[in-house]
Design a protein around this motif. Structure first.
Motif, PDB file in Angstrom:
ATOM      1  N   LEU A 235      39.237  58.394  32.449  1.00 16.77           N
ATOM      2  CA  LEU A 235      38.088  58.271  33.635  1.00 16.77           C
ATOM      3  C   LEU A 235      37.838  57.064  33.668  1.00 16.77           C
ATOM      4  O   LEU A 235      37.230  56.242  32.623  1.00 16.77           O
ATOM      5  N   VAL A 236      37.955  56.378  34.817  1.00 17.38           N
ATOM      6  CA  VAL A 236      37.485  54.821  35.100  1.00 17.38           C
ATOM      7  C   VAL A 236      36.156  55.139  35.626  1.00 17.38           C
ATOM      8  O   VAL A 236      35.925  55.495  37.081  1.00 17.38           O
ATOM      9  N   LEU A 237      35.125  54.569  34.847  1.00 19.43           N
ATOM     10  CA  LEU A 237      33.797  54.969  35.667  1.00 19.43           C
ATOM     11  C   LEU A 237      33.227  53.332  35.894  1.00 19.43           C
ATOM     12  O   LEU A 237      33.157  52.505  35.134  1.00 19.43           O
ATOM     13  N   GLY A 238      32.488  53.329  37.007  1.00 15.97           N
ATOM     14  CA  GLY A 238      32.233  52.233  37.557  1.00 15.97           C
ATOM     15  C   GLY A 238      30.727  52.242  38.384  1.00 15.97           C
ATOM     16  O   GLY A 238      30.140  53.417  38.178  1.00 15.97           O
ATOM     17  N   TRP A 239      30.333  50.871  38.320  1.00 14.24           N
ATOM     18  CA  TRP A 239      28.684  51.076  39.166  1.00 14.24           C
ATOM     19  C   TRP A 239      28.988  49.802  40.184  1.00 14.24           C
ATOM     20  O   TRP A 239      29.682  48.778  39.873  1.00 14.24           O
ATOM     21  N   GLY A 240      28.138  49.944  41.301  1.00 14.18           N
ATOM     22  CA  GLY A 240      27.966  48.576  42.110  1.00 14.18           C
ATOM     23  C   GLY A 240      29.375  48.319  42.882  1.00 14.18           C
ATOM     24  O   GLY A 240      30.061  49.327  43.171  1.00 14.18           O
ATOM     25  N   SER A 241      29.692  46.946  42.844  1.00  9.55           N
ATOM     26  CA  SER A 241      30.572  46.303  43.861  1.00  9.55           C
ATOM     27  C   SER A 241      32.069  46.651  43.355  1.00  9.55           C
ATOM     28  O   SER A 241      32.994  46.363  43.907  1.00  9.55           O
ATOM     29  N   THR A 242      32.098  47.171  42.110  1.00 13.18           N
ATOM     30  CA  THR A 242      33.637  47.581  41.519  1.00 13.18           C
ATOM     31  C   THR A 242      34.089  48.662  42.219  1.00 13.18           C
ATOM     32  O   THR A 242      35.275  48.981  41.937  1.00 13.18           O
ATOM     33  N   TYR A 243      33.393  49.472  43.105  1.00 12.79           N
ATOM     34  CA  TYR A 243      34.025  50.718  43.620  1.00 12.79           C
ATOM     35  C   TYR A 243      35.456  50.506  44.275  1.00 12.79           C
ATOM     36  O   TYR A 243      36.247  51.203  44.123  1.00 12.79           O
ATOM     37  N   GLY A 244      35.401  49.598  45.026  1.00 12.60           N
ATOM     38  CA  GLY A 244      36.692  49.365  45.663  1.00 12.60           C
ATOM     39  C   GLY A 244      37.858  49.018  44.900  1.00 12.60           C
ATOM     40  O   GLY A 244      38.976  49.652  45.152  1.00 12.60           O
ATOM     41  N   ALA A 245      37.862  48.232  44.205  1.00 11.23           N
ATOM     42  CA  ALA A 245      38.736  47.724  43.059  1.00 11.23           C
ATOM     43  C   ALA A 245      39.254  48.987  42.319  1.00 11.23           C
ATOM     44  O   ALA A 245      40.434  49.327  41.789  1.00 11.23           O
ATOM     45  N   ILE A 246      38.121  49.558  41.682  1.00 10.95           N
ATOM     46  CA  ILE A 246      38.593  50.662  40.927  1.00 10.95           C
ATOM     47  C   ILE A 246      39.173  51.983  41.448  1.00 10.95           C
ATOM     48  O   ILE A 246      40.175  52.456  41.105  1.00 10.95           O
ATOM     49  N   THR A 247      38.646  52.295  42.597  1.00  5.60           N
ATOM     50  CA  THR A 247      39.360  53.414  43.502  1.00  5.60           C
ATOM     51  C   THR A 247      41.017  52.948  43.828  1.00  5.60           C
ATOM     52  O   THR A 247      41.657  53.764  43.630  1.00  5.60           O
ATOM     53  N   ALA A 248      40.976  51.699  44.248  1.00  4.78           N
ATOM     54  CA  ALA A 248      42.404  51.439  44.694  1.00  4.78           C
ATOM     55  C   ALA A 248      43.245  51.244  43.281  1.00  4.78           C
ATOM     56  O   ALA A 248      44.422  51.979  43.446  1.00  4.78           O
ATOM     57  N   LYS A 316      33.577  36.039  39.551  1.00  9.13           N
ATOM     58  CA  LYS A 316      34.431  36.411  40.783  1.00  9.13           C
ATOM     59  C   LYS A 316      34.652  38.047  40.419  1.00  9.13           C
ATOM     60  O   LYS A 316      34.367  38.469  39.298  1.00  9.13           O
ATOM     61  N   PRO A 317      34.882  38.897  41.551  1.00  7.80           N
ATOM     62  CA  PRO A 317      34.792  40.357  41.531  1.00  7.80           C
ATOM     63  C   PRO A 317      36.144  40.601  40.719  1.00  7.80           C
ATOM     64  O   PRO A 317      37.020  39.577  40.825  1.00  7.80           O
ATOM     65  N   PHE A 318      36.443  41.903  40.400  1.00  2.00           N
ATOM     66  CA  PHE A 318      37.635  42.398  39.987  1.00  2.00           C
ATOM     67  C   PHE A 318      38.734  42.367  41.226  1.00  2.00           C
ATOM     68  O   PHE A 318      38.372  42.825  42.076  1.00  2.00           O
ATOM     69  N   MET A 319      39.935  41.930  40.635  1.00  3.55           N
ATOM     70  CA  MET A 319      41.100  42.156  41.349  1.00  3.55           C
ATOM     71  C   MET A 319      41.686  43.602  40.909  1.00  3.55           C
ATOM     72  O   MET A 319      41.422  43.962  39.891  1.00  3.55           O
ATOM     73  N   ILE A 320      42.490  44.268  41.873  1.00  2.97           N
ATOM     74  CA  ILE A 320      42.837  45.712  41.640  1.00  2.97           C
ATOM     75  C   ILE A 320      43.698  45.698  40.508  1.00  2.97           C
ATOM     76  O   ILE A 320      43.731  46.522  39.733  1.00  2.97           O
ATOM     77  N   ARG A 321      44.571  44.609  40.476  1.00  6.79           N
ATOM     78  CA  ARG A 321      45.652  44.706  39.295  1.00  6.79           C
ATOM     79  C   ARG A 321      44.978  44.526  38.016  1.00  6.79           C
ATOM     80  O   ARG A 321      45.893  44.846  36.929  1.00  6.79           O
ATOM     81  N   GLU A 322      44.007  43.769  37.932  1.00  5.77           N
ATOM     82  CA  GLU A 322      43.186  43.849  36.569  1.00  5.77           C
ATOM     83  C   GLU A 322      42.954  45.180  35.974  1.00  5.77           C
ATOM     84  O   GLU A 322      43.100  45.167  34.970  1.00  5.77           O
TER      85      GLU A 322
END
Length: 338
Positions: A235-248, A316-322
């Protein structure tokens, strides 16, 4: 904005801004003050005052890189600990975190609902990535927005300043109402009467009451849901603005056959009641966040789950590939591809 019955005030500093907002709340207004990380630090004593006086107030923190002035134009998620426990003594308040630019609107409404229903300050943790982000957003119909059922006690009511309802909220009495005079300030209150009280048992009781009031919010918020399967390997658990990168990233991983799901917290304190149950249905939990592991620390301490951190503090925000690379690493290190 006077034609909307909104009054704005540019204060000389952060302390003046929040204490003026507390005064506005005392007078019966829906009060909000905005800041970033260093400003939240300056506001902490006054947040304690709002907790002690049990007045509704919303504090918006658009997080940025720090410490001190740090990176004013860059993003970070490193104010979670300060928002949840960064005050003197036992001073709990509600902490929320929107997940997208549009969700900032929804969670601001939710912050005001909680603040007025439970009579307490609420901290809304946005960040620089959300503040500078954009997405299509349908302008809501004002008549369809949730209603706030506010009642101020009137002269003649059986009134006690700290008499509580089923949500442990005290009455929101307006100053100047005949017969509803009461003491206000930062000294400990006697239960029910609101008088200044130094009695040890009363202080213990009021401390527990303020904590329980925050915990009761969990009865009024939605459960934590999963994107993907409700149980599995990761399970990848996130909060805040990481939502988009985590979901993708999770969507990409699932297309490769990896047994991975995601969940996203918007309620940080209290967390949804089923959070522990959701986490324990997965063999491992990965938590990407733009700090050194502040949600990770809370999850480990609260649920005794040895979660794995993926931390980035670069402004900087997370990139999807990270995130996708970390998922691949975890499945490879386990000797399993799916």
């Amino acid at each position: 904005y006077k034609n909307y019955d909104v009054r704005t005030f540019q204060a000389e500093d952060e302390i003046a801004a929040i204490t003026s907002s507390i005064g506005a709340s005392f007078a019966g207004a829906f009060a909000v003050t905005g800041t970033s990380g260093p400003g939240l630090a300056l506001k902490t004593e006054a947040i304690g005052l709002a907790i002690m006086t049990e007045l509704p107030l919303v504090i918006i923190d658009v997080q940025r890189g720090g410490p001190s002035t740090g990176l004013p134009t860059k993003t970070e998620q490193a104010d979670l600990n300060m928002a949840t426990v960064g005050r003197n003594s036992e001073a709990p308040c509600c902490v929320l975190a929107p997940s997208t630019p549009a969700d900032c609107f929804n969670m601001t409404l939710e912050a005001f609902r909680i603040a007025t229903e439970f009579m307490m300050p609420v901290i809304l943790l946005s960040d620089g990535y959300l503040a500078n982000g954009a997405e299509p957003w349908r302008l809501p119909n004002v008549n369809e927005l949730p209603k706030f059922n506010i009642r101020h006690p009137k002269t003649g009511d059986d009134y006690q300043p700290y008499q509580r309802n089923e949500k442990l909220a005290r009455p929101w009495a307006l100053p100047g109402t005949l017969g509803l005079e009461h003491r206000i300030g930062g000294l400990e209150k006697q239960d029910i009467t609101g008088d200044v009280c130094y009695e040890p048992d009363n202080h213990h009781h009021m401390t527990l009451t303020r904590r329980k009031k925050v915990d009761l919010i969990a009865e009024t918020i939605p459960p934590l849901t999963t994107h993907g399967d409700a149980s599995g390997d990761l399970l990848v658990l996130g909060w805040g603005s990481t939502y988009g990168a985590i979901t993708a990233a999770v969507d990409h991983a699932r297309k490769k056959g990896q047994n991975v799901s995601s969940a996203h917290l918007r309620y940080m304190d209290p967390m949804p009641k089923n959070t522990g149950d959701v986490l324990k249905k997965f063999r491992r939990v990965l938590i990407p966040e733009m700090n050194l592991g502040q949600l990770l620390w809370r999850i480990r301490a609260t649920f005794l789950i040895d979660a794995i951190g993926l931390n980035k503090v670069q402004g900087k925000p997370f990139m999807i590939r990270e995130i996708e690379d970390k998922i691949d690493e975890l499945f490879s290190s386990n000797g399993r591809k799916s």
